[in-house]
Design a protein around this motif. Structure first.
Motif, PDB file in Angstrom:
ATOM      1  N   TYR A 289       0.824  -1.213   0.000  1.00  0.00           N
ATOM      2  CA  TYR A 289       0.000   0.000   0.000  1.00  0.00           C
ATOM      3  C   TYR A 289       0.859   1.265   0.000  1.00  0.00           C
ATOM      4  O   TYR A 289       0.520   2.250  -0.660  1.00  0.00           O
ATOM      5  CB  TYR A 289      -0.964  -0.007   1.196  1.00  0.00           C
ATOM      6  CG  TYR A 289      -2.253  -0.738   0.886  1.00  0.00           C
ATOM      7  CD1 TYR A 289      -2.308  -2.120   0.923  1.00  0.00           C
ATOM      8  CD2 TYR A 289      -3.394  -0.038   0.516  1.00  0.00           C
ATOM      9  CE1 TYR A 289      -3.475  -2.799   0.619  1.00  0.00           C
ATOM     10  CE2 TYR A 289      -4.573  -0.712   0.203  1.00  0.00           C
ATOM     11  CZ  TYR A 289      -4.605  -2.082   0.264  1.00  0.00           C
ATOM     12  OH  TYR A 289      -5.764  -2.746  -0.054  1.00  0.00           O
ATOM     13  N   LEU A 290       1.946   1.243   0.726  1.00  0.00           N
ATOM     14  CA  LEU A 290       2.826   2.414   0.748  1.00  0.00           C
ATOM     15  C   LEU A 290       3.452   2.631  -0.623  1.00  0.00           C
ATOM     16  O   LEU A 290       3.574   3.766  -1.084  1.00  0.00           O
ATOM     17  CB  LEU A 290       3.897   2.246   1.820  1.00  0.00           C
ATOM     18  CG  LEU A 290       3.345   2.397   3.238  1.00  0.00           C
ATOM     19  CD1 LEU A 290       4.321   1.829   4.265  1.00  0.00           C
ATOM     20  CD2 LEU A 290       3.030   3.853   3.547  1.00  0.00           C
ATOM     21  N   GLY A 291       3.833   1.548  -1.281  1.00  0.00           N
ATOM     22  CA  GLY A 291       4.367   1.664  -2.646  1.00  0.00           C
ATOM     23  C   GLY A 291       3.341   2.287  -3.580  1.00  0.00           C
ATOM     24  O   GLY A 291       3.668   3.153  -4.399  1.00  0.00           O
ATOM     25  N   ASP A 292       2.073   1.874  -3.413  1.00  0.00           N
ATOM     26  CA  ASP A 292       1.010   2.446  -4.252  1.00  0.00           C
ATOM     27  C   ASP A 292       0.853   3.946  -3.994  1.00  0.00           C
ATOM     28  O   ASP A 292       0.669   4.730  -4.924  1.00  0.00           O
ATOM     29  CB  ASP A 292      -0.327   1.749  -3.960  1.00  0.00           C
ATOM     30  CG  ASP A 292      -0.325   0.302  -4.444  1.00  0.00           C
ATOM     31  OD1 ASP A 292       0.621  -0.088  -5.145  1.00  0.00           O
ATOM     32  OD2 ASP A 292      -1.272  -0.432  -4.102  1.00  0.00           O
ATOM     33  N   LEU A 293       0.921   4.323  -2.716  1.00  0.00           N
ATOM     34  CA  LEU A 293       0.820   5.752  -2.386  1.00  0.00           C
ATOM     35  C   LEU A 293       1.923   6.544  -3.067  1.00  0.00           C
ATOM     36  O   LEU A 293       1.686   7.604  -3.646  1.00  0.00           O
ATOM     37  CB  LEU A 293       0.931   5.952  -0.865  1.00  0.00           C
ATOM     38  CG  LEU A 293      -0.240   5.471  -0.024  1.00  0.00           C
ATOM     39  CD1 LEU A 293       0.074   5.634   1.457  1.00  0.00           C
ATOM     40  CD2 LEU A 293      -1.504   6.241  -0.378  1.00  0.00           C
ATOM     41  N   LEU A 294       3.132   6.014  -3.001  1.00  0.00           N
ATOM     42  CA  LEU A 294       4.270   6.714  -3.601  1.00  0.00           C
ATOM     43  C   LEU A 294       4.073   6.884  -5.098  1.00  0.00           C
ATOM     44  O   LEU A 294       4.362   7.946  -5.651  1.00  0.00           O
ATOM     45  CB  LEU A 294       5.566   5.950  -3.322  1.00  0.00           C
ATOM     46  CG  LEU A 294       6.008   5.947  -1.859  1.00  0.00           C
ATOM     47  CD1 LEU A 294       7.217   5.058  -1.653  1.00  0.00           C
ATOM     48  CD2 LEU A 294       6.307   7.381  -1.392  1.00  0.00           C
TER      49      LEU A 294
END
Lengths: 213, 213
Positions: free
Chosen positions: B21-26
């Motif tokens: 999810y953090l990768g998607d946010l980035l």
DNA sequence: TAGATTGTTAATCGATTAACAATC
DNA sequence: TAGATTGTTAATCGATTAACAATC
């Protein structure tokens, strides 16, 4: 299924494992098993086995234990293995084809009926007799055939649209190999197989074990 | 990893999901995220996110939340994604080849270096440049090359012998796709991907949902 | 009958959620 | 400073384990 109280996810995930161990016992010709003996083989407590099973009914007999064939059969019914299922594969790349080629599914009553892809090189091919159609034909196919489960082996970017279409057509089960969590309406079920997540979990464990030497 | 108390399996399994999810946010250009906002996206409680992260350290800032890039990076380190891994595939049938063909692994630092099989039709071939060797050569290969992880995509009947050999040679991680639970020595880690079990779990859910209509 | 083992209730343990003081 | 949100402690909830009466 007869039972009324809600069964926890932990219990549901253990059911296929019970089923597998009981099948192994039958292959070895073992007809009778106590929760104690099964707990030794499975590395869980006998208490947990009895608790889990008693969510669905009393399958054993005091002083005797469980009849392996009967219990195997009953767990099969709980899982829904007493009927067959029609499945389609969305995304017919390497992983999709590997699943189509996995013949053991058919022994269990899981039949892959069709596959779909957007790649013109794949469309028109067939794998183990299963035709690969253009993704554009998916909606029409699902409207004209009974489809119990869609296997999603397509890139994540395409997943949401495909899932929306399939949900609208009444597909109730998704076996999701795309690296994305799906948003589905009430009553639609998803089982995720996030391979990259799984591998990362393994990395954590390996690294943690090496630190604790 | 620095932390001392034992981390529960539940937490470990959520780490790759946070990472994802953090990768998607980035990718979306989001640089800052609160536990509240992340909890909405992930469908878990903010409390759980903060509890999970605080097993490993305080990555946030009161009044601000978390820096997405920093947190992504830190979770990557916790998972061990800051180094690369050498992997081998045992059993080069459909599933084994599908995993070899999955190029995304390399982006993450997972390198499949060799594959093995007993099928003479496969031995000598190569898949995406990865050679398939005879299973007889596995032991020698592992003794002469660094192997972090063995991917088991072979029939269950052959699994125990192969695992024994690999454990003796010092392989510490097994990504197990064979339909069998492995018996390994202390300090050796296994992550199971039991596909048939996973599909059965889905069946249960689908059937249960249809009964509760 | 005596022994074994279940089904089930009670106790324990661990994980999740809630609450809030600390602090940016 | 006031507002927001963390890190962390306390409360709750659920799952696992233990115990044992029922019974084959």
């Amino acid at each position: 299924m007869g039972q009324d109280k809600k069964i926890s996810a932990a219990v549901i995930h253990r059911l296929p494992r019970y089923y597998r161990y009981l099948g192994d016992l039958l292959e070895k010709g073992i007809t009778r098993i106590s929760s104690k003996e099964l707990s030794n083989r499975m590395n869980i407590t006998a208490s947990q086995i009895r608790q889990d099973l008693n969510n669905f009914g009393g399958f054993g007999q005091q002083g005797y234990g469980y009849n392996a064939a009967y219990l195997h059969d009953e767990i099969g019914k709980i899982l829904g293995l007493d009927r067959s299922y029609h499945m389609i594969v969305i995304g017919s790349g390497n992983l999709g084809q590997a699943l189509i080629n996995y013949a053991n599914f058919e022994k269990r009553g899981f039949f892959i009926r069709a596959a779909f892809d957007i790649n013109p090189k794949l469309v028109g091919m067939s794998v183990r007799g299963i035709p690969i159609y253009d993704l554009d034909e998916m909606e029409n196919y699902v409207k004209t055939h009974a489809v119990d489960i869609a296997i999603l082996t397509l890139p994540r970017s395409q997943a949401p649209d495909v899932v929306k279409t399939l949900c609208d057509c009444g597909v109730k089960g998704f076996w999701n190999f795309s690296h994305m969590d799906l948003d589905v309406p009430e009553g639609v079920c998803v089982e995720n197989v996030h391979l990259t997540d799984s591998l990362m979990t393994l990395l954590y464990k390996v690294n943690d074990a090496s630190h604790n030497l």
